[in-house]
Write an enzyme that holds these catalytic residues in place. Structure first.
Site, PDB file in Angstrom:
ATOM      1  N   LYS A 184      17.038  30.170 -46.090  1.00 33.81           N
ATOM      2  CA  LYS A 184      18.274  30.012 -46.856  1.00 33.81           C
ATOM      3  C   LYS A 184      18.142  30.643 -48.254  1.00 33.81           C
ATOM      4  O   LYS A 184      19.092  31.239 -48.774  1.00 33.81           O
ATOM      5  CB  LYS A 184      18.627  28.526 -46.983  1.00 33.81           C
ATOM      6  CG  LYS A 184      19.831  28.215 -47.840  1.00 33.81           C
ATOM      7  CD  LYS A 184      21.153  28.710 -47.274  1.00 33.81           C
ATOM      8  CE  LYS A 184      22.281  28.449 -48.272  1.00 33.81           C
ATOM      9  NZ  LYS A 184      23.584  28.845 -47.808  1.00 33.81           N
ATOM     10  N   LYS A 243      21.787  27.269 -58.895  1.00 33.25           N
ATOM     11  CA  LYS A 243      20.683  26.439 -58.374  1.00 33.25           C
ATOM     12  C   LYS A 243      19.884  27.227 -57.326  1.00 33.25           C
ATOM     13  O   LYS A 243      18.650  27.246 -57.338  1.00 33.25           O
ATOM     14  CB  LYS A 243      21.294  25.173 -57.771  1.00 33.25           C
ATOM     15  CG  LYS A 243      20.366  24.280 -56.992  1.00 33.25           C
ATOM     16  CD  LYS A 243      20.635  24.123 -55.509  1.00 33.25           C
ATOM     17  CE  LYS A 243      21.977  24.165 -54.936  1.00 33.25           C
ATOM     18  NZ  LYS A 243      22.074  24.107 -53.485  1.00 33.25           N
TER      19      LYS A 243
HETATM   20  P1  NAD Z   1      30.190  19.629 -52.977  1.00 34.75           P
HETATM   21  O1  NAD Z   1      29.853  19.354 -54.387  1.00 34.75           O
HETATM   22  O2  NAD Z   1      31.601  19.971 -52.610  1.00 34.75           O
HETATM   23  O3  NAD Z   1      29.763  18.371 -52.037  1.00 34.75           O
HETATM   24  C1  NAD Z   1      28.666  17.545 -52.282  1.00 34.75           C
HETATM   25  C2  NAD Z   1      29.119  16.109 -52.115  1.00 34.75           C
HETATM   26  O4  NAD Z   1      27.992  15.229 -52.249  1.00 34.75           O
HETATM   27  C3  NAD Z   1      30.145  15.679 -53.172  1.00 34.75           C
HETATM   28  O5  NAD Z   1      31.305  15.191 -52.527  1.00 34.75           O
HETATM   29  C4  NAD Z   1      29.421  14.599 -53.963  1.00 34.75           C
HETATM   30  O6  NAD Z   1      30.285  13.564 -54.413  1.00 34.75           O
HETATM   31  C5  NAD Z   1      28.438  14.086 -52.932  1.00 34.75           C
HETATM   32  N1  NAD Z   1      27.270  13.435 -53.516  1.00 34.75           N
HETATM   33  C6  NAD Z   1      26.465  13.886 -54.499  1.00 34.75           C
HETATM   34  N2  NAD Z   1      25.473  13.010 -54.736  1.00 34.75           N
HETATM   35  C7  NAD Z   1      25.677  11.971 -53.891  1.00 34.75           C
HETATM   36  C8  NAD Z   1      24.997  10.753 -53.644  1.00 34.75           C
HETATM   37  N3  NAD Z   1      23.926  10.403 -54.377  1.00 34.75           N
HETATM   38  N4  NAD Z   1      25.478   9.937 -52.682  1.00 34.75           N
HETATM   39  C9  NAD Z   1      26.576  10.266 -51.968  1.00 34.75           C
HETATM   40  N5  NAD Z   1      27.264  11.407 -52.145  1.00 34.75           N
HETATM   41  C10 NAD Z   1      26.818  12.242 -53.105  1.00 34.75           C
HETATM   42  O7  NAD Z   1      29.186  20.769 -52.494  1.00 34.75           O
HETATM   43  P2  NAD Z   1      29.274  21.689 -51.184  1.00 34.75           P
HETATM   44  O8  NAD Z   1      29.909  22.973 -51.564  1.00 34.75           O
HETATM   45  O9  NAD Z   1      29.809  20.899 -50.046  1.00 34.75           O
HETATM   46  O10 NAD Z   1      27.714  22.008 -50.990  1.00 34.75           O
HETATM   47  C11 NAD Z   1      26.818  21.061 -50.416  1.00 34.75           C
HETATM   48  C12 NAD Z   1      25.511  21.769 -50.111  1.00 34.75           C
HETATM   49  O11 NAD Z   1      25.763  22.840 -49.184  1.00 34.75           O
HETATM   50  C13 NAD Z   1      24.829  22.403 -51.329  1.00 34.75           C
HETATM   51  O12 NAD Z   1      23.440  22.284 -51.225  1.00 34.75           O
HETATM   52  C14 NAD Z   1      25.267  23.860 -51.237  1.00 34.75           C
HETATM   53  O13 NAD Z   1      24.342  24.704 -51.885  1.00 34.75           O
HETATM   54  C15 NAD Z   1      25.309  24.062 -49.740  1.00 34.75           C
HETATM   55  N6  NAD Z   1      26.218  25.111 -49.234  1.00 34.75           N
HETATM   56  C16 NAD Z   1      27.493  25.218 -49.712  1.00 34.75           C
HETATM   57  C17 NAD Z   1      28.331  26.223 -49.196  1.00 34.75           C
HETATM   58  C18 NAD Z   1      29.761  26.413 -49.686  1.00 34.75           C
HETATM   59  O14 NAD Z   1      30.357  27.467 -49.380  1.00 34.75           O
HETATM   60  N7  NAD Z   1      30.352  25.480 -50.414  1.00 34.75           N
HETATM   61  C19 NAD Z   1      27.865  27.083 -48.206  1.00 34.75           C
HETATM   62  C20 NAD Z   1      26.576  26.906 -47.710  1.00 34.75           C
HETATM   63  C21 NAD Z   1      25.759  25.920 -48.239  1.00 34.75           C
END
Ligand code: NAD
Length: 296
Positions: free
Chosen positions: A171, A239
């Site tokens: 990744k 990050k």
């Molecule tokens: P996001 O911020 O939309 O979602 C993360 C969620 O986790 C939030 O709703 C937040 O409230 C929740 N959260 C945080 N800490 C928490 C805790 N202690 N307990 C419960 N809930 C908690 O982020 P995202 O875009 O969905 O990304 C999530 C992961 O996926 C990241 O690691 C990101 O790098 C990866 N990712 C994102 C994408 C994208 O296009 N958005 C694509 C591939 C990978």
């Protein structure tokens, strides 16, 4: 069919949890901001009030959290997963985190009588919404095999790339490639604009040749319109480029363009664009060219 605890129902986790529920699993969701569980509840899943509630009775625990400290807190916290999970549960960590942290957490999970694989994803918000993600999986062969039916619900390409943490290393490579693609696409768009070439036509032509890419297809509209609703937040890509530079340095690997991309991404954060989609790297190119973009 399994009972699945799904922790982290943000941009990616929410549609993934909904797909799992619709596929016939019973999904028990938990998110720090409770309203994020609404979509899962509307699809027939359960919105839980705590991690302990979510993991009760679950055979599988899926995580989709922002960063390494979030995954550590959710797994290791006093009220966290390791303290509450049923024996022999399988933890599937879809989050993008540091490979060394991922390996360490997998060891701690095993010591507690649980199993853990890392399964970070690529394909963006569209990939999560359409269940077409590419999933790079690290973990023991038996554990990865036992997750196959779940991974195939949210992903189209599922590849076992090695032992614990290996998925996170792949990744990191993915995030290096994507950042480079976005940056050069943004520079190409600045060039085309400066010469008053119609962008739609220009990008149609580019998309059909060797310059075509998923990045171009998915991100062109944001860049043409100058609207940068995430998507994938710049703060998260910042990050990820930190993970790239750290993992490269740990093995003495030289990635000069990666270092430059990390600086450009850091500059976007410093200029207040951390909450914008990563296609907003275009705004950094505009700043370098003496234009001050509107807030995104
Ligand atoms: P996001 O911020 O939309 O979602 C993360 C969620 O986790 C939030 O709703 C937040 O409230 C929740 N959260 C945080 N800490 C928490 C805790 N202690 N307990 C419960 N809930 C908690 O982020 P995202 O875009 O969905 O990304 C999530 C992961 O996926 C990241 O690691 C990101 O790098 C990866 N990712 C994102 C994408 C994208 O296009 N958005 C694509 C591939 C990978």
């Amino acid at each position: 069919m399994s009972t699945i605890a799904f922790i982290g129902l943000g941009i990616m986790g929410s549609p993934m949890a909904v797909h799992l529920q619709r596929a016939g699993h019973q999904v028990q969701g938990f998110n720090r901001t409770p309203a994020k569980a609404d979509r899962l509840r509307e699809a027939g899943g359960t919105a839980c009030q705590s991690i302990a509630d979510a993991v009760r009775g679950a055979q599988v625990i899926a995580l989709m959290l922002p960063d390494s400290p979030d995954v550590e807190e959710v797994l290791l916290g006093a009220d966290g997963v390791l303290a509450n999970a049923e024996p022999d549960s399988l933890i599937i960590d879809f989050s993008t985190i540091r490979p060394d942290v991922s390996r360490n957490l997998a060891q701690l999970a095993v010591a507690r009588g649980l199993r853990m694989i890392d399964a970070p994803v690529s394909g963006g918000q569209a990939g999560a919404e359409n269940a077409t993600l590419s999933i790079m999986v690290g973990g023991a062969t038996d554990d990865v095999a036992s997750a196959a039916d779940i991974l195939s619900v949210v992903g189209k390409t599922v590849v076992h790339v090695g032992g614990p943490g290996a998925g996170q290393t792949v990744k990191a490579a993915n995030q290096l490639i994507v950042a480079g693609n976005i940056q050069v696409l943004a520079e190409a768009i600045a060039l085309l604009k400066a010469h008053d070439v119609p962008l739609e036509q220009a990008l149609d032509a580019l998309a059909g040749g060797l310059a075509g890419s998923t990045v171009l297809t998915q991100k062109r509209e944001n860049m043409i319109r100058g609207t940068f609703e995430p998507g994938f937040r710049i703060a998260l890509h910042h990050k990820d480029l930190g993970i790239v530079t750290d993992t490269a340095r740990a093995m003495g690997v030289v990635t000069p363009v990666g270092s430059l991309l990390a600086s450009l991404m850091a500059s976007a954060v410093a200029n207040g664009d951390g909450g914008c989609d990563h296609s907003a790297l275009l705004r950094g190119v505009e700043r370098l060219n003496g234009r001050i973009p509107d807030p995104c």
